[in-house]
Design an enzyme around this catalytic site. Sequence first.
Site: not given
Ligand SMILES: Nc1ncnc2c1ncn2[C@@H]1O[C@H](COP(=O)(O)OP(=O)(O)O)[C@@H](O)[C@H]1O
Ligand SMILES: CC(=O)OP(=O)(O)O
Ligand SMILES: [Mg+2]
Length: 743
Positions: A438, A731, A356, A632, A556, A588, A558, A527
Amino acid sequence: MLTERDTETLFKVLNSSTELLKDKLGISYLDAFIETGDNLINNGEVHVEEGMPDSDTVSKLEKIYSEIDYHKLDAETVRKAVQICMIKATKEDAIQANHQITPDTIASIMGYLVIRLVKEDKQLQILDVSVGMGNLLSTVVNQLKDAIKEVDIHTVGIDNDDSMLAVASINSQMQQNSDNTELIYQDSVANILVDDADLVISDLPIGYYPIDENTTNYKTRSSEGHSFAHHLLIEQGMNHIKPGGFGVFLVPSNLFDTTESKGLLKWIQDNAYLQALLNLPKEIFNNENAQKAILILQKHGDNVHQVEKIMIGEFPSFKQPSAFQKFLAEIVEWEEKDLLTKKVRRTIMGKSIAINAGSSTLKFKLFEMPSEKLISSGAIDRIGLSNSDVEIKYGDGEKFQKTMDVNNHEEAIKLVLDKLLSLSIIENYDEITGVGHRVVAGGEYFTDSVIIDDDVLSKLEELSELAPLHEPANILGIKAFKKVLPDVISVAVFDTSFHTSMPEENYMYALPYKYYTEHKARKYGAHGTSYRYVSGRAAAMMGKPLEDLKLVIMHLGAGASICAVDHGKSLDTSMGFTPLTGIMMATRSGDVDPSLLAYIMEKEGITDINEMINILNKQSGLVGVSEVSADMRDLEAVKADNHQAELARNMYMNRIVKYVGQYVAEMNGVDGIVFTAGVGENDIGIREEIAEKLSYFGVKVDSEKNHIRAVERDISADDAKIKTLLIPTNEELMIVKDIERLK
Ligand SMILES: Nc1ncnc2c1ncn2[C@@H]1O[C@H](COP(=O)(O)OP(=O)(O)O)[C@@H](O)[C@H]1O
Ligand SMILES: CC(=O)OP(=O)(O)O
Ligand SMILES: [Mg+2]
């Protein structure tokens, strides 16, 4: 031959004494049978109360009883004689269908099917949640004892009808099996306190269960009105079975044809494997509506798998003995070659890896399949930022952890491939028998997951511009794994396919129509694999079929988006043509007025629109506004003293609140909202603040329940009008399930 005569003699004794008592006491055949059974068990001493029955009858009864000593008969002889009496009772007393004895033909077919399922066991605990007169249970037990040597069988039978249970008790005592039989007078739908069984077998009562308040904890309960007793008892039975154990139920043939059955099916999919549904011959039922089937479920567990071929069929008529025999033989072969054999299991057992690639992360999970047992999982986050955390879990709670710079997804993939071997998670890449990736954008072209071949790969390259931050990384991953595992099935699972259910008015932009027809300019969303997983879990947690629910899911991470899941389908979602738009994200911008771009380009001397879009994708969102970080966690740490960091968080929440409001309006209501992905799973404060802002439509979160990270939990306050759920997304599990589906 001898036993047949004994059956007849015992039947005559039971029947003539029953008839006599029925006549003299003026009671039903069934009650008279219970009276006479109790007398026989009590050494043939006739129970007299207030001079009834009279002494003349007592001596007649004693004479009848002396004609046989049931202690000398074998269990089956006794069972058969009791069964014939009960057939008579059914006719004489007009016993209602649910209370009728399970016919011998059906009971013995069920027994025959069960033998192979438990034949390895030396200790066997069998539960019947609607034991009735005990004929099914004792038929099966007698058959098992006959077929399996030295098996120690303990049975528990539960029923809420005391007369039926009295017959069951006489049945087991006269069969001299009462030491190993526990009969419980109770409503099986209510809380039952029994040890988990190896096998559950039941002739289920059909129809509505009247006491709704007993059903609140059932996932198979009906969302409105009474629930079906047979649905509830399937759930109850399977909940009292050991992992990998079988539930063999006699059910209506139309079990899955009713609207209520959706919830049941969903529950079964989440908890068990539906291995067989075998209709019994029509001729043995009064009419087509009364036709029944044998349902074989197997609870999830280690080394248990979904059969390759679910056995669905109908027994031929008894009048065609050779066809009937042939069908039985087919089922036996299926049991041995598909349901049970190690050989089949070995060939389909393997390890599947799901890759992923998110915008800021690379995650993987390695599963043993088809058991779905997690062998290893890993995540590399902050890709492209400094100080990436690399974490890989494997073995017996072992963990590899390192903070290092991982500059791009290519380095991340290489790292994963190296670590799989160097940490001895696998000895050799050949152990991996399935790879799933993915892929964010499938356009209108891919509406479901696909096996990746060269054509698919070149199509993905074409679609890259629909997900510029992701698709190149997704393709890199596909190619890297193809290189080390060229012959292994490789599957693409698309973020967009869940959203192909969106209606036209939601996916169209208000632009000249030909942009859609000529260039497929429309909303695709993203997503979707996460929404597919999370919505399924939400329905399971809420105990309702997904098809009955309106959900707003906030993914929620990145990358972040929101989806209105209406009756199980994506109705609308915040990401658009690409994952740039919608709510504010890590890097973004989310929604902006497009004419602002022309204005800024002019002011900043930017001449290439792609450069501008790149700024929107990579230098905006949390990092753009805060000028601190895209993560965050970093903003949370400094927000008290840094206005821009606090502003970025507030803007982030504001966009979410707006979109959720839109989606509640679009669905004209909502049953639950869900937080998932990195921020949603981990940021306690953001969840709490968003929930407060949504209190106007009934959201209320319990602060204590909310004080948790990355755990599946209902965090709603007890008096909340709608549910707020925290569901860690998975996922990767959806990806490996799709590999199995497409294999
Ligand atoms: N303890 C936390 N508190 C707030 N935000 C967090 C925490 N742990 C991770 N994150 C947030 O989660 C984000 C990553 O989300 P994730 O869904 O794993 O990423 P992606 O979008 O790349 O799949 C990081 O950028 C961070 O901002
Ligand atoms: C589509 C997308 O933004 O995926 P991710 O949250 O994993 O970066
Ligand atoms: Mg993701």
